[in-house]
Scaffold this motif. Structure first.
Motif, PDB file in Angstrom:
ATOM      1  N   ARG A 156       0.827  -1.224   0.000  1.00 15.24           N
ATOM      2  CA  ARG A 156       0.000   0.000   0.000  1.00 15.24           C
ATOM      3  C   ARG A 156       0.856   1.266   0.000  1.00 15.24           C
ATOM      4  O   ARG A 156       0.499   2.263  -0.628  1.00 15.24           O
ATOM      5  N   SER A 157       1.965   1.224   0.684  1.00 19.33           N
ATOM      6  CA  SER A 157       2.796   2.435   0.773  1.00 19.33           C
ATOM      7  C   SER A 157       3.496   2.767  -0.538  1.00 19.33           C
ATOM      8  O   SER A 157       3.891   3.911  -0.751  1.00 19.33           O
ATOM      9  N   ILE A 158       3.631   1.815  -1.446  1.00 22.41           N
ATOM     10  CA  ILE A 158       4.321   2.093  -2.714  1.00 22.41           C
ATOM     11  C   ILE A 158       3.380   2.224  -3.894  1.00 22.41           C
ATOM     12  O   ILE A 158       3.791   2.672  -4.963  1.00 22.41           O
ATOM     13  N   THR A 159       2.129   1.852  -3.742  1.00 22.55           N
ATOM     14  CA  THR A 159       1.204   1.915  -4.881  1.00 22.55           C
ATOM     15  C   THR A 159       0.512   3.266  -4.995  1.00 22.55           C
ATOM     16  O   THR A 159      -0.413   3.420  -5.777  1.00 22.55           O
ATOM     17  N   LEU A 180       6.104  -1.206 -10.530  1.00 24.34           N
ATOM     18  CA  LEU A 180       7.042  -2.095  -9.854  1.00 24.34           C
ATOM     19  C   LEU A 180       6.306  -3.269  -9.213  1.00 24.34           C
ATOM     20  O   LEU A 180       6.724  -4.424  -9.337  1.00 24.34           O
ATOM     21  N   PHE A 181       5.214  -2.986  -8.544  1.00 24.77           N
ATOM     22  CA  PHE A 181       4.394  -4.023  -7.909  1.00 24.77           C
ATOM     23  C   PHE A 181       3.852  -4.998  -8.968  1.00 24.77           C
ATOM     24  O   PHE A 181       3.936  -6.216  -8.813  1.00 24.77           O
ATOM     25  N   ALA A 182       3.311  -4.448 -10.052  1.00 24.49           N
ATOM     26  CA  ALA A 182       2.758  -5.287 -11.119  1.00 24.49           C
ATOM     27  C   ALA A 182       3.853  -6.147 -11.762  1.00 24.49           C
ATOM     28  O   ALA A 182       3.644  -7.342 -12.027  1.00 24.49           O
ATOM     29  N   ALA A 183       5.018  -5.543 -11.999  1.00 26.76           N
ATOM     30  CA  ALA A 183       6.123  -6.301 -12.605  1.00 26.76           C
ATOM     31  C   ALA A 183       6.552  -7.450 -11.698  1.00 26.76           C
ATOM     32  O   ALA A 183       6.781  -8.573 -12.165  1.00 26.76           O
ATOM     33  N   PHE A 184       6.654  -7.168 -10.391  1.00 27.04           N
ATOM     34  CA  PHE A 184       7.023  -8.239  -9.456  1.00 27.04           C
ATOM     35  C   PHE A 184       5.997  -9.366  -9.483  1.00 27.04           C
ATOM     36  O   PHE A 184       6.356 -10.547  -9.536  1.00 27.04           O
ATOM     37  N   MET A 185       4.722  -9.030  -9.439  1.00 26.34           N
ATOM     38  CA  MET A 185       3.677 -10.057  -9.407  1.00 26.34           C
ATOM     39  C   MET A 185       3.687 -10.892 -10.695  1.00 26.34           C
ATOM     40  O   MET A 185       3.565 -12.115 -10.646  1.00 26.34           O
ATOM     41  N   VAL A 186       3.857 -10.241 -11.820  1.00 31.43           N
ATOM     42  CA  VAL A 186       3.895 -10.965 -13.098  1.00 31.43           C
ATOM     43  C   VAL A 186       5.097 -11.908 -13.142  1.00 31.43           C
ATOM     44  O   VAL A 186       4.969 -13.095 -13.475  1.00 31.43           O
ATOM     45  N   LEU A 187       6.273 -11.381 -12.804  1.00 34.77           N
ATOM     46  CA  LEU A 187       7.477 -12.215 -12.852  1.00 34.77           C
ATOM     47  C   LEU A 187       7.429 -13.356 -11.835  1.00 34.77           C
ATOM     48  O   LEU A 187       7.797 -14.498 -12.145  1.00 34.77           O
ATOM     49  N   ALA A 188       6.980 -13.071 -10.631  1.00 34.66           N
ATOM     50  CA  ALA A 188       6.918 -14.103  -9.595  1.00 34.66           C
ATOM     51  C   ALA A 188       5.908 -15.183  -9.973  1.00 34.66           C
ATOM     52  O   ALA A 188       6.183 -16.387  -9.831  1.00 34.66           O
ATOM     53  N   ASN A 189       4.754 -14.776 -10.466  1.00 36.69           N
ATOM     54  CA  ASN A 189       3.742 -15.769 -10.876  1.00 36.69           C
ATOM     55  C   ASN A 189       4.215 -16.564 -12.083  1.00 36.69           C
ATOM     56  O   ASN A 189       3.962 -17.764 -12.177  1.00 36.69           O
ATOM     57  N   TRP A 190       4.907 -15.906 -13.001  1.00 34.37           N
ATOM     58  CA  TRP A 190       5.447 -16.618 -14.158  1.00 34.37           C
ATOM     59  C   TRP A 190       6.458 -17.665 -13.706  1.00 34.37           C
ATOM     60  O   TRP A 190       6.465 -18.794 -14.203  1.00 34.37           O
ATOM     61  N   ALA A 191       7.317 -17.300 -12.758  1.00 36.46           N
ATOM     62  CA  ALA A 191       8.325 -18.243 -12.265  1.00 36.46           C
ATOM     63  C   ALA A 191       7.661 -19.447 -11.597  1.00 36.46           C
ATOM     64  O   ALA A 191       8.052 -20.600 -11.823  1.00 36.46           O
ATOM     65  N   ILE A 192       6.660 -19.204 -10.789  1.00 34.35           N
ATOM     66  CA  ILE A 192       5.957 -20.310 -10.121  1.00 34.35           C
ATOM     67  C   ILE A 192       5.253 -21.182 -11.151  1.00 34.35           C
ATOM     68  O   ILE A 192       5.296 -22.418 -11.066  1.00 34.35           O
ATOM     69  N   LEU A 193       4.625 -20.560 -12.127  1.00 34.94           N
ATOM     70  CA  LEU A 193       3.956 -21.325 -13.179  1.00 34.94           C
ATOM     71  C   LEU A 193       4.961 -22.172 -13.966  1.00 34.94           C
ATOM     72  O   LEU A 193       4.691 -23.333 -14.293  1.00 34.94           O
ATOM     73  N   ALA A 194       6.132 -21.620 -14.238  1.00 38.10           N
ATOM     74  CA  ALA A 194       7.166 -22.380 -14.957  1.00 38.10           C
ATOM     75  C   ALA A 194       7.620 -23.585 -14.137  1.00 38.10           C
ATOM     76  O   ALA A 194       7.814 -24.682 -14.678  1.00 38.10           O
ATOM     77  N   ILE A 195       7.778 -23.403 -12.839  1.00 32.43           N
ATOM     78  CA  ILE A 195       8.185 -24.519 -11.975  1.00 32.43           C
ATOM     79  C   ILE A 195       7.102 -25.597 -11.945  1.00 32.43           C
ATOM     80  O   ILE A 195       7.394 -26.788 -12.081  1.00 32.43           O
TER      81      ILE A 195
END
Length: 164
Positions: free
Chosen positions: A45-48, A56-71
């Motif tokens: 909340r403090s950064i959005t 930055l928040f959206a990029a992190f969520m996309v990359l993190a979810n992509w990594a989990i999906l790849a695994i």
């Protein structure tokens, strides 16, 4: 995250207390990102409040979810390949067992035909008659996967001399 948010690089040096609390050190940043991945958006909340923070928040969520999906995809694919390979090996084993059963049945039928006197043994006369019959010889070669010489050697090795 620690440099961009916790040290204020993203905000031109202006750091809110929540930012320092959640992203001030690497361990705090890691734990906050872990919380984000588990659905606790309070740490973000403090950064959005600004567009750069939202990106930055959206990029992190996309990359993190992509990594989990790849695994997860990798794990599922590996399990599918292992199951497929095991099924293939089981099928090959079954085919080998059935081929062996057919071969044994063919040999039993062949030896029953060769053993004219039904004595349960094959005499040298029976053997020579088999060698003279092209059809029976071909069937024996095919069922045993042996050539003429190997068949003769085998018969000579296991033959029992009836005169003894």
């Amino acid at each position: 995250w620690t440099t961009l948010v916790g040290r204020g690089l993203l905000f031109g040096g202006a750091i809110k207390p929540e930012m320092r609390e959640n992203f001030g050190t690497v361990p705090k940043s890691l734990f906050s990102l872990f919380r984000l991945m588990n659905g606790d958006t309070a740490v973000a909340r403090s950064i959005t409040d600004i567009v750069a923070g939202q990106l930055l928040f959206a990029a992190f969520m996309v990359l993190a979810n992509w990594a989990i999906l790849a695994i997860l995809t990798s794990v599922v694919s590996d399990n599918m390949m292992a199951s497929s390979q095991q099924a293939s090996m089981e099928e090959q084993d079954l085919e080998k067992a059935m081929a062996e059963k057919r071969r044994m049945s063919r040999l039993q039928t062949l030896f029953a035909e060769i053993d004219k006197d039904s004595s349960g043994t094959i005499s040298e006369e029976d053997w020579n008659r088999l060698l003279a019959d092209r059809g029976l010889l071909h069937e024996l070669r095919d069922a045993t996967q042996l050539n003429d010489r190997d068949l003769s050697d085998l018969f000579n090795c296991i033959a029992i001399d009836a005169s003894l």
